[in-house]
Design a protein around this motif. Sequence first.
Motif, short mmCIF file in Angstrom:
data_model
loop_
_atom_site.label_atom_id
_atom_site.label_comp_id
_atom_site.label_asym_id
_atom_site.label_seq_id
_atom_site.Cartn_x
_atom_site.Cartn_y
_atom_site.Cartn_z
N GLU A 175 32.42 -4.46 -15.33
CA GLU A 175 32.16 -3.09 -15.72
C GLU A 175 30.66 -2.88 -15.92
O GLU A 175 29.98 -3.71 -16.52
CB GLU A 175 32.90 -2.75 -17.01
CG GLU A 175 34.41 -2.78 -16.89
CD GLU A 175 34.95 -1.67 -16.02
OE1 GLU A 175 34.38 -0.56 -16.06
OE2 GLU A 175 35.93 -1.91 -15.28
N ASP A 179 28.19 0.64 -16.84
CA ASP A 179 28.04 2.08 -17.05
C ASP A 179 29.34 2.83 -16.78
O ASP A 179 29.35 3.92 -16.18
CB ASP A 179 26.93 2.64 -16.16
CG ASP A 179 25.57 2.06 -16.50
OD1 ASP A 179 25.36 1.74 -17.68
OD2 ASP A 179 24.74 1.91 -15.58
N THR A 201 31.68 2.04 -14.78
CA THR A 201 32.15 1.89 -13.40
C THR A 201 32.50 0.44 -13.12
O THR A 201 31.80 -0.46 -13.58
CB THR A 201 31.06 2.35 -12.41
OG1 THR A 201 30.72 3.71 -12.68
CG2 THR A 201 31.53 2.22 -10.97
N THR A 202 33.55 0.21 -12.36
CA THR A 202 33.92 -1.14 -11.96
C THR A 202 33.27 -1.48 -10.63
O THR A 202 33.41 -0.74 -9.65
CB THR A 202 35.46 -1.28 -11.83
OG1 THR A 202 36.07 -0.97 -13.07
CG2 THR A 202 35.83 -2.71 -11.44
N VAL A 203 32.54 -2.58 -10.62
CA VAL A 203 31.96 -3.09 -9.38
C VAL A 203 32.44 -4.52 -9.19
O VAL A 203 33.04 -5.11 -10.09
CB VAL A 203 30.41 -3.02 -9.41
CG1 VAL A 203 29.95 -1.57 -9.45
CG2 VAL A 203 29.85 -3.80 -10.59
N ARG A 230 30.55 -2.01 -4.35
CA ARG A 230 31.18 -0.92 -5.09
C ARG A 230 32.70 -0.98 -5.03
O ARG A 230 33.38 -0.40 -5.86
CB ARG A 230 30.70 0.43 -4.53
CG ARG A 230 29.22 0.70 -4.79
CD ARG A 230 28.85 2.10 -4.34
NE ARG A 230 27.42 2.35 -4.52
CZ ARG A 230 26.87 2.77 -5.65
NH1 ARG A 230 27.64 2.98 -6.70
NH2 ARG A 230 25.57 2.96 -5.73
N ASP A 231 33.24 -1.65 -4.01
CA ASP A 231 34.69 -1.75 -3.87
C ASP A 231 35.08 -3.18 -3.56
O ASP A 231 34.26 -3.99 -3.11
CB ASP A 231 35.19 -0.82 -2.76
CG ASP A 231 34.58 -1.13 -1.42
OD1 ASP A 231 33.50 -1.77 -1.38
OD2 ASP A 231 35.15 -0.75 -0.40
N TYR A 264 26.45 -2.45 -3.78
CA TYR A 264 26.02 -1.84 -5.04
C TYR A 264 24.69 -2.41 -5.50
O TYR A 264 23.78 -1.69 -5.90
CB TYR A 264 27.06 -2.06 -6.12
CG TYR A 264 26.63 -1.55 -7.48
CD1 TYR A 264 26.76 -0.20 -7.80
CD2 TYR A 264 26.09 -2.41 -8.44
CE1 TYR A 264 26.35 0.29 -9.03
CE2 TYR A 264 25.69 -1.93 -9.68
CZ TYR A 264 25.81 -0.58 -9.97
OH TYR A 264 25.41 -0.11 -11.19
#
Length: 241
Positions: free
Chosen positions: A168, A170, A172-174, A194-195, A202
């Motif tokens: 995690e 901010d 968001t999951t990266v 990112r995915d 990312y």
Amino acid sequence: MSIRRAASADKPAIRDVARRSLQASYSLGPHAITSAIEEWYGEERLDETLSDDGRVLLVAVEDEQVVGFSESTLAGPEIGTLLWLHVDPAYRGHGIASELFEATRTELESLGAERIHGRVLSDNADGNAFYRSKGFEPAGEESVEIDGRTYVERRYVETSPSGREPIETDGTTVFVDHDATENGSVDAFHVVYRDQAGSELYGYYCANCSTLANAMDAMGRIECDNCGNARKPTRWDAAYL
């Protein structure tokens, strides 16, 4: 045909092979190719490569003529990355690329690499097919700019990736790919997507202090703000962006 470590006297031949190979394999314009040759294989750059114990530059020689070469580096703990493998188009189809690849693997293993990664632009059909023929699998893509145009560079790994770790940041999951690394001055940087599929870059994860370092300057350098671990560009930089 023999394969050996490159010497300073091979520099003009290396540039000639690179130029013919880029013209035959990539959809790069003449200006982009000229800029790339000057930057990647100029006198200073080749001198640095030849003097760097962590980089391997091999040449394939036939009838006392350099007809191919490979450039590789240690890109992290136990990982070697094949940056370039060029064969003069006039000598393709004779197994030179495969012999260069195996010789490169042997050299990287002697430096401590246990796994081999490869990189190639996605529009180089022969290059992508070559990695697949060696049992490599795609492991993510990055966008690069050359002479004002955007290209996709595909990363290959020899075995199936062991998985991408979700973290995690901010809210968001990266996903941290522990099989895809870049060499740092203190410790490795792991590629972060990112995915989970690895379709969009990312940033990078600093293995030295376990923090994200997703800022990259125009020269392709990454530096961790937390511990100072830094990655120097090995392939793309502002001289030909």
